[in-house]
Motif scaffolding. Structure first.
Motif, PDB file in Angstrom:
ATOM      1  N   LEU A   2       7.196  -1.415  -4.523  1.00 12.32           N
ATOM      2  CA  LEU A   2       6.469  -1.690  -5.770  1.00 12.32           C
ATOM      3  C   LEU A   2       5.064  -2.194  -5.467  1.00 12.32           C
ATOM      4  N   LEU A   3       4.151  -1.864  -6.362  1.00 14.23           N
ATOM      5  CA  LEU A   3       2.775  -2.327  -6.184  1.00 14.23           C
ATOM      6  C   LEU A   3       2.469  -3.421  -7.206  1.00 14.23           C
ATOM      7  N   PHE A   4       1.892  -4.540  -6.726  1.00 10.59           N
ATOM      8  CA  PHE A   4       1.502  -5.652  -7.578  1.00 10.59           C
ATOM      9  C   PHE A   4       0.037  -5.953  -7.389  1.00 10.59           C
ATOM     10  N   ARG A  57       0.973   4.713   3.046  1.00 10.64           N
ATOM     11  CA  ARG A  57       0.405   6.033   2.747  1.00 10.64           C
ATOM     12  C   ARG A  57       0.542   6.346   1.261  1.00 10.64           C
ATOM     13  N   ARG A  58       1.651   5.902   0.669  1.00 10.72           N
ATOM     14  CA  ARG A  58       1.852   6.159  -0.763  1.00 10.72           C
ATOM     15  C   ARG A  58       0.802   5.426  -1.594  1.00 10.72           C
ATOM     16  N   VAL A  59       0.479   4.198  -1.200  1.00 10.80           N
ATOM     17  CA  VAL A  59      -0.549   3.443  -1.916  1.00 10.80           C
ATOM     18  C   VAL A  59      -1.868   4.209  -1.869  1.00 10.80           C
ATOM     19  N   ARG A  60      -2.137   4.846  -0.722  1.00 12.03           N
ATOM     20  CA  ARG A  60      -3.391   5.574  -0.555  1.00 12.03           C
ATOM     21  C   ARG A  60      -3.365   6.945  -1.213  1.00 12.03           C
ATOM     22  N   GLY A  61      -2.285   7.268  -1.902  1.00  9.92           N
ATOM     23  CA  GLY A  61      -2.260   8.510  -2.661  1.00  9.92           C
ATOM     24  C   GLY A  61      -1.610   9.683  -1.937  1.00  9.92           C
ATOM     25  N   ASP A  62      -1.146   9.483  -0.690  1.00  6.49           N
ATOM     26  CA  ASP A  62      -0.479  10.566   0.029  1.00  6.49           C
ATOM     27  C   ASP A  62       1.014  10.421  -0.183  1.00  6.49           C
ATOM     28  N   ARG A  63       1.536  11.170  -1.138  1.00  8.10           N
ATOM     29  CA  ARG A  63       2.935  10.969  -1.533  1.00  8.10           C
ATOM     30  C   ARG A  63       3.872  12.004  -0.934  1.00  8.10           C
ATOM     31  N   TYR A  96       1.522 -17.422  -3.818  1.00  8.68           N
ATOM     32  CA  TYR A  96       0.738 -16.798  -4.889  1.00  8.68           C
ATOM     33  C   TYR A  96       1.617 -16.600  -6.125  1.00  8.68           C
ATOM     34  N   SER A  97       1.136 -17.092  -7.263  1.00  8.99           N
ATOM     35  CA  SER A  97       2.005 -17.152  -8.437  1.00  8.99           C
ATOM     36  C   SER A  97       1.555 -16.246  -9.583  1.00  8.99           C
ATOM     37  N   SER A  98       0.476 -15.465  -9.365  1.00  6.66           N
ATOM     38  CA  SER A  98      -0.032 -14.707 -10.514  1.00  6.66           C
ATOM     39  C   SER A  98       0.220 -13.206 -10.396  1.00  6.66           C
ATOM     40  N   ALA A  99       1.243 -12.816  -9.617  1.00  9.82           N
ATOM     41  CA  ALA A  99       1.487 -11.384  -9.393  1.00  9.82           C
ATOM     42  C   ALA A  99       1.851 -10.672 -10.682  1.00  9.82           C
ATOM     43  N   GLU A 100       1.266  -9.496 -10.809  1.00 11.43           N
ATOM     44  CA  GLU A 100       1.482  -8.723 -12.028  1.00 11.43           C
ATOM     45  C   GLU A 100       1.853  -7.306 -11.574  1.00 11.43           C
ATOM     46  N   TYR A 101       2.924  -6.752 -12.133  1.00 14.95           N
ATOM     47  CA  TYR A 101       3.435  -5.441 -11.713  1.00 14.95           C
ATOM     48  C   TYR A 101       2.451  -4.342 -12.082  1.00 14.95           C
ATOM     49  N   VAL A 102       2.150  -3.456 -11.153  1.00 14.38           N
ATOM     50  CA  VAL A 102       1.239  -2.341 -11.426  1.00 14.38           C
ATOM     51  C   VAL A 102       2.016  -1.040 -11.590  1.00 14.38           C
ATOM     52  N   GLU A 103       2.690  -0.618 -10.512  1.00  9.57           N
ATOM     53  CA  GLU A 103       3.440   0.642 -10.602  1.00  9.57           C
ATOM     54  C   GLU A 103       4.464   0.730  -9.484  1.00  9.57           C
ATOM     55  N   SER A 104       5.386   1.657  -9.666  1.00 13.52           N
ATOM     56  CA  SER A 104       6.351   1.960  -8.610  1.00 13.52           C
ATOM     57  C   SER A 104       5.656   2.825  -7.564  1.00 13.52           C
ATOM     58  N   LEU A 105       6.026   2.639  -6.308  1.00 15.43           N
ATOM     59  CA  LEU A 105       5.445   3.464  -5.248  1.00 15.43           C
ATOM     60  C   LEU A 105       6.436   4.560  -4.856  1.00 15.43           C
ATOM     61  N   GLY A 106       7.126   5.088  -5.858  1.00 19.17           N
ATOM     62  CA  GLY A 106       8.063   6.177  -5.596  1.00 19.17           C
ATOM     63  C   GLY A 106       9.451   5.647  -5.324  1.00 19.17           C
ATOM     64  N   GLY A 107      10.345   6.587  -5.024  1.00 17.89           N
ATOM     65  CA  GLY A 107      11.759   6.248  -4.858  1.00 17.89           C
ATOM     66  C   GLY A 107      12.028   5.348  -3.670  1.00 17.89           C
ATOM     67  N   ARG A 108      13.279   5.071  -3.477  1.00 14.60           N
ATOM     68  CA  ARG A 108      13.661   4.122  -2.437  1.00 14.60           C
ATOM     69  C   ARG A 108      13.381   4.654  -1.031  1.00 14.60           C
ATOM     70  N   VAL A 109      13.310   3.717  -0.118  1.00 15.07           N
ATOM     71  CA  VAL A 109      13.155   4.047   1.303  1.00 15.07           C
ATOM     72  C   VAL A 109      14.283   3.331   2.045  1.00 15.07           C
ATOM     73  N   HIS A 110      15.025   4.093   2.841  1.00  9.92           N
ATOM     74  CA  HIS A 110      16.171   3.529   3.545  1.00  9.92           C
ATOM     75  C   HIS A 110      15.825   3.288   4.993  1.00  9.92           C
ATOM     76  N   GLU A 147       7.406   1.961  10.925  1.00 12.15           N
ATOM     77  CA  GLU A 147       7.291   3.247  10.254  1.00 12.15           C
ATOM     78  C   GLU A 147       7.438   3.134   8.739  1.00 12.15           C
ATOM     79  N   ASP A 148       8.378   2.299   8.291  1.00 12.07           N
ATOM     80  CA  ASP A 148       8.605   2.208   6.847  1.00 12.07           C
ATOM     81  C   ASP A 148       7.405   1.585   6.144  1.00 12.07           C
ATOM     82  N   PHE A 149       6.779   0.583   6.768  1.00 13.40           N
ATOM     83  CA  PHE A 149       5.580  -0.007   6.186  1.00 13.40           C
ATOM     84  C   PHE A 149       4.456   1.020   6.123  1.00 13.40           C
ATOM     85  N   GLN A 150       4.313   1.789   7.235  1.00 16.44           N
ATOM     86  CA  GLN A 150       3.285   2.837   7.287  1.00 16.44           C
ATOM     87  C   GLN A 150       3.476   3.835   6.159  1.00 16.44           C
TER      88      GLN A 150
END
Length: 949
Positions: free
Chosen positions: A474-476, A518-524, A441-455, A511-514
């Motif tokens: 990051l959300l695209f 959750r952040r995408v769904r608004g639970d930050r 997929y070649s048309s990705a466009e940056y939307v927003e950061s999904l918060g700080g880093r996850v280790h 767990e990290d994907f989960q």
RNA sequence: GCCGGGGUGGCGGAAUGGUUUACGCGGAAGACUUAAAAUCUUUGACCCGAAAGGGUUUGUGGGUUCGAAUCCCACCCCCGGCACCA
């Protein structure tokens, strides 16, 4: 024995045992160890139910066995006789509570005697006897002397219509059980006992006890200890508000303070007119939350509410920033300090509140996730890890509410696009590149950061390397579906899959994907541990270390508990009068020892008096006394004690029930305490058992008892359900009346059936099976018929199984596995019937092991066999090791672990002989196959492992 | 949500690394009986097969092992405790 007339037998022996007082227990018997077996004493409700049988008759098996094994066993019984039902009966049916109670006791004693239990009735007690409650009062005053008793304004359940205080059990769904009016909270001066002083010891001492984990855990939960820190926040009014937190590591993320509506700081602040700019609004909010009844609190939508305190701010001691202060009822007044620091980024409730009031949310913890052990990708803790900075890209579909997951073809696992960030590249560029490389997929466009880093620490099984990855999520969004060709190396590894937004969570197993999802769904709000950021010099520390360091620098360690002090006041008649006199001059004065007991007077009118006082308040002759201290005018306390106080020490009184000088003598307590086994209902786990442990510890600290714990071993009993598998209740019509079953089938049958229904050492629910009871009765009838088969000489063929039976029954009884003990006796009986004969000595051994289970029948069979003494005074039979082993044993023969046959061989066969016999038995099957390994387990099996083709 | 306990035939349960279902209940068949009850005998997980035999099975999926109900991992369900507890 011909025929089985249980009525005749049971009546005869019950009378005989009683006449001869064979269960009267001496405090010391030479050469015998004492054993204290305690069962919870019953409330004299007036009728015995199956549950009582299960509670008393089954442990009786253990009591009788231990006696036959040479122990001096105390198995006492009494009545927990104060309490509300007597008073209700008095009000409803115009009965005298005393007469009602003693009448019930007399009737129930008769019923209990029908069980054939070996209770020592000479030690019977009732908590409503003045001889007993004199010492309840005395002990209460000892606690008072110790400073463990105090009075406090406490909320009680108040029915505005009946104008009376209600016990918790009289409040049904927040309404008065009698009139249905909604119950409100009313503040009244109440007697409290400081059980919270003992919270730590009540938790810590559990570790030493041989109790089931479930019971210990319930007590720990109930006490609810939590370890954290107290941190002071200065306010712009130059004072300090102290909060309690378990997450000192999030201090830099504390954006505001919240006080409970009951917090004393508010009261003070409101007294300073004008200090709070919106004091009216605050006052209204506080009043509103106080008016909330328990009912409202429970059914509340839990929508966050609160009011900001205008004109005052607090200062974050770590960041130095000013922060607003709120009053909100999501903070509880009685827990911690009644005030919290709110960290919306890392607490769900604070997050919700901050969202609603549009407050700043600052991340101070970046999640650190370590793959747990036991998986293919488990992080290898003791190996070095390769660090890697990476992006994690979430890609939204161009036209539908779908997100792209990557499916790894090899193991069918779903995740998101990730990729290492190269030098000089930024995260967004990397992500776009990876999206195209991995999916086309070649048309990705940056939307927003999904918060700080996850280790994330994990083991990359594919690349065979331990990783410590730092992901920037990051959300695209794709502009359209345009795709380029994907390199085969990538497309062989994984493929993009479009998943409906509400199904994505089901696809993710990491767990990290989960978490990112959750952040995408608004639970930050992230409530786990991690690595500190935005925290000045603490940046980079892990939560655990940061917690310790921040606590040390800005606060102090502090423990807090859910457990609250024990309110012992009851505005009731039928209870122990609290032995206190209120004097205008001297305050609250304990009644002196020589004035005890403060007798409960007989009265005419059992209705509570209008202001919510006990009916005793209407008895002038009771109320008006002289002060024990100054001799002036005094008024007696009219509240009575919670019945849990009565039952907090009854076991001590059993050791010395007639003592008029002490609650129990030290010598007698020494003889019996601590209790070896306490069997009771699961419903008493958190209340009665905890209260009595506290009581014992308080007495221990005063030097009145020598053990800090009363119960060495505690077992909770299961529940007997109706035949339909539901809890027995009159309305369901599924109540089994034990008296009726005893009449029809006999006490021995009921005892044996209850012991057989399931293991007594585990908690479960057992339906009463009417056919099952008949089956047990059948067993006893077969026993009586077998008694006709006794011959003089031992039957050799029975020796082995007899001794195995003795061993099994001997082993199982102390474990409370009566069910398997009985099944072994049934197996033995089957063996006797098969041979139609049994030797006299063998029969005598069998009757003796049967005796604890079916005491009446065993006694009859024993006497019939010409024995003069009671079977219950006989010694327990011993088993002989030499009979436990059979001459031949049947072993299983397996091929590749599957059972393919069996063969009988001499028990003492060695490995070679065993293998040879097994080989011979299935030679045909092994023909033409190559045996690569032979596993021989002596006396069990032989396993031939064949070469796989 | 957190913590604890558990999930085995039609039912209660037994088996804690070695032949799954001991013992009991219920079911089926038979004996005795004019008959019934009681009693006794036999039978008894599921699938394929006429049988011999084979295959499957301890909530589900995976792993370790010669061998797993039992040990390990993930998930599902039931029961209990706590729960706006910072």
């Amino acid at each position: 024995m011909k025929g089985y007339d249980h009525k005749k037998i049971e009546k005869k022996w019950q009378e005989f045992w009683e006449r001869n007082k064979i269960y009267t227990t001496l405090d010391q018997v030479p050469d015998k160890d004492n054993f204290f077996l305690l069962v919870e004493f019953p409330y004299p409700s007036g009728n015995l139910h199956v549950g009582h049988w299960y509670a008393f008759a089954v442990p009786d098996i253990l009591a009788r066995t231990l006696r036959m094994q040479g122990k001096n066993v105390l198995y006492p019984i009494g009545f927990d006789a104060f309490g509300l039902p007597a008073e209700n009966a008095a009000i409803k049916n115009k009965l005298n509570p005393r007469e009602w109670t003693y009448g019930n006791i007399a009737y129930m004693k008769k019923q209990i005697r029908s069980m054939g239990t070996s209770f020592d009735w000479s030690r019977e007690l009732a908590t409503c006897d003045p001889e007993y409650y004199k010492w309840t009062q005395w002990l209460f005053l000892q606690l008072h002397k110790k400073g463990l008793v105090y009075q406090k304004d406490t909320a009680v359940n108040w029915c505005p219509s009946c104008k009376t205080v209600l016990a918790n059990e009289q409040v049904i769904d927040g309404k008065c059980e009698r009139c249905g009016t909604e119950v409100v909270q009313k503040m009244m001066l109440q007697w409290n006992i400081k059980i919270t002083d003992y919270a730590d010891r009540l938790v810590d001492d559990l570790d030493e006890l041989d109790w089931p984990e479930q019971i210990k855990e319930s007590q720990r939960n109930w006490i609810g200890r939590s370890e954290g820190a107290e941190i002071g926040f200065e306010t712009t009014e130059n004072d300090t508000i102290t909060v309690f937190t378990t997450r000192a590591d999030t201090l830099f993320g504390a954006m505001y303070l919240v006080l409970a509506p009951e917090h004393p700081w508010l009261e003070l602040a409101l007294e300073h007119t004008g200090m709070l700019k919106n004091e009216d609004e605050i006052g209204r909010y506080i009043a509103l939350s106080q008016r909330k009844t328990e009912l409202e609190r429970m059914t509340d939508q839990r929508e966050k509410t609160g009011v900001r305190l205008e004109g005052v701010e607090a200062i974050n001691p770590a960041s130095g920033e000013k922060m607003p202060i709120y009053v909100a009822d999501y903070v509880l007044g009685h827990y911690g300090t009644g005030a919290i620091m709110a960290v919306p980024a890392h607490d769900e409730r604070d997050y919700e509140f901050a969202k609603k009031f549009d407050l700043e949310i600052r991340d101070v913890i970046e999640p650190l996730i370590i793959r747990p052990s036991g998986r293919l990708d488990s992080f290898r803790l003791d190996e070095p890890a390769q660090e890697r900075t990476a992006t994690m890209a979430l890609v939204r579909h161009w036209s539908e509410d779908k997100y792209m997951c990557l499916r790894w073809i090899k193991n069918d696992v779903h995740g998101f696009v990730t990729g290492g960030i190269e030098d000089g590249e930024d995260a967004i560029e990397t992500a776009k590149r990876e999206i195209e490389e991995e999916t086309g997929y070649s048309s990705a466009e940056y939307v927003e950061s999904l918060g700080g880093r996850v280790h994330v620490k994990f083991y990359a099984a594919v690349k065979n390397v331990n990783r410590f990855a730092h992901f920037t999520p990051l959300l695209f969004r794709l502009k359209d579906g345009s795709r380029s060709v994907v390199d085969e190396r990538e497309s062989n590894l994984h493929e993009p899959v479009w998943v409906d937004a509400d199904k994505v969570a089901d696809y993710l197993n990491r767990e990290d994907f989960q978490l990112i999802w959750r952040r995408v769904r608004g639970d930050r709000a992230y409530t786990g541990g991690g690595i500190l950021v935005n925290s000045n010099s603490f940046d980079g520390l892990d939560s655990e270390r940061a917690r310790a360091e921040i606590t040390a620098k800005f606060g102090r360690p502090k423990k807090t508990y859910k457990l609250r002090d024990w309110i012992v006041s009851r505005q009731r008649y039928w209870g122990v009068p609290i032995p206190i006199v209120h004097c205008k001059k001297c305050g609250t004065v304990p009644v002196s020892d020589d004035q005890l007991p403060v007798l409960l007077p007989d009265i005419e009118d059992y209705l509570p008096s209008g202001e919510g006082r006990s009916p005793l308040a209407k008895v002038d002759s009771f109320v008006n006394v002289t002060c024990p201290k100054c001799g002036g005018e005094g008024k007696r306390e009219t509240d009575t004690l919670d019945t849990f106080v009565d039952s907090s020490w009854y076991y001590l009184r059993y050791t010395d029930p007639k003592n008029e000088k002490e609650f129990a003598s030290q010598e007698k307590m020494d003889a019996w305490m601590p209790i070896d086994l306490y069997s009771g209902g699961a419903e008493h786990t958190t209340m009665h058992v905890l209260y009595s442990r506290f009581w014992q510890k308080a007495l221990f600290d005063m030097g009145l008892v020598k053990d800090a714990e009363p119960y060495t071993r505690r077992k909770n009993r299961s529940l007997i359900l109706g035949p339909d598998g539901q809890k027995m209740s009159k309305s369901r019509g599924n109540v089994i009346d034990p008296d009726e079953v005893v009449e029809r089938l006999g006490a021995d049958t009921v005892r044996l059936y209850l012991a057989f229904i399931g293991p007594y050492n585990e908690v479960s629910n057992y339906p009463w099976n009417p056919d099952g009871v008949v089956g047990v009765r059948r067993f006893l009838e077969r026993v009586t018929r077998t008694s006709e088969m006794v011959q003089e000489k031992d039957v050799q063929g029975l020796q082995s199984i007899l001794h195995k039976t003795i061993k099994k029954v001997t082993d199982d009884i102390p474990l409370l596995k009566f069910n398997t003990a009985i099944s072994q006796m049934m197996t033995f009986l089957n063996a006797i019937e098969k041979g139609k004969t049994i030797g006299r000595e063998q029969w005598k051994a069998f009757v003796r092991i049967l005796a604890p289970f079916a005491p009446h029948l065993a006694e009859e069979l024993w006497r019939e066999g010409g024995n003069e003494n009671s079977v219950h005074a006989e010694a327990w039979p011993a088993f002989d090791e030499k009979y436990l082993q059979d001459e031949t044993v049947t072993i299983a023969i397996q091929i590749d672990g599957k059972t393919r046959g069996e063969v009988a061989i001499p028990t003492n066969s060695d490995k070679d002989a065993t293998e040879k016999a097994a080989h011979g038995a299935i030679a045909a099957r092994l023909e033409g196959r190559e045996v690569v390994r032979v596993v021989v387990v002596p006396k069990k099996l032989v396993n031939f492992v064949l070469k796989s083709d």
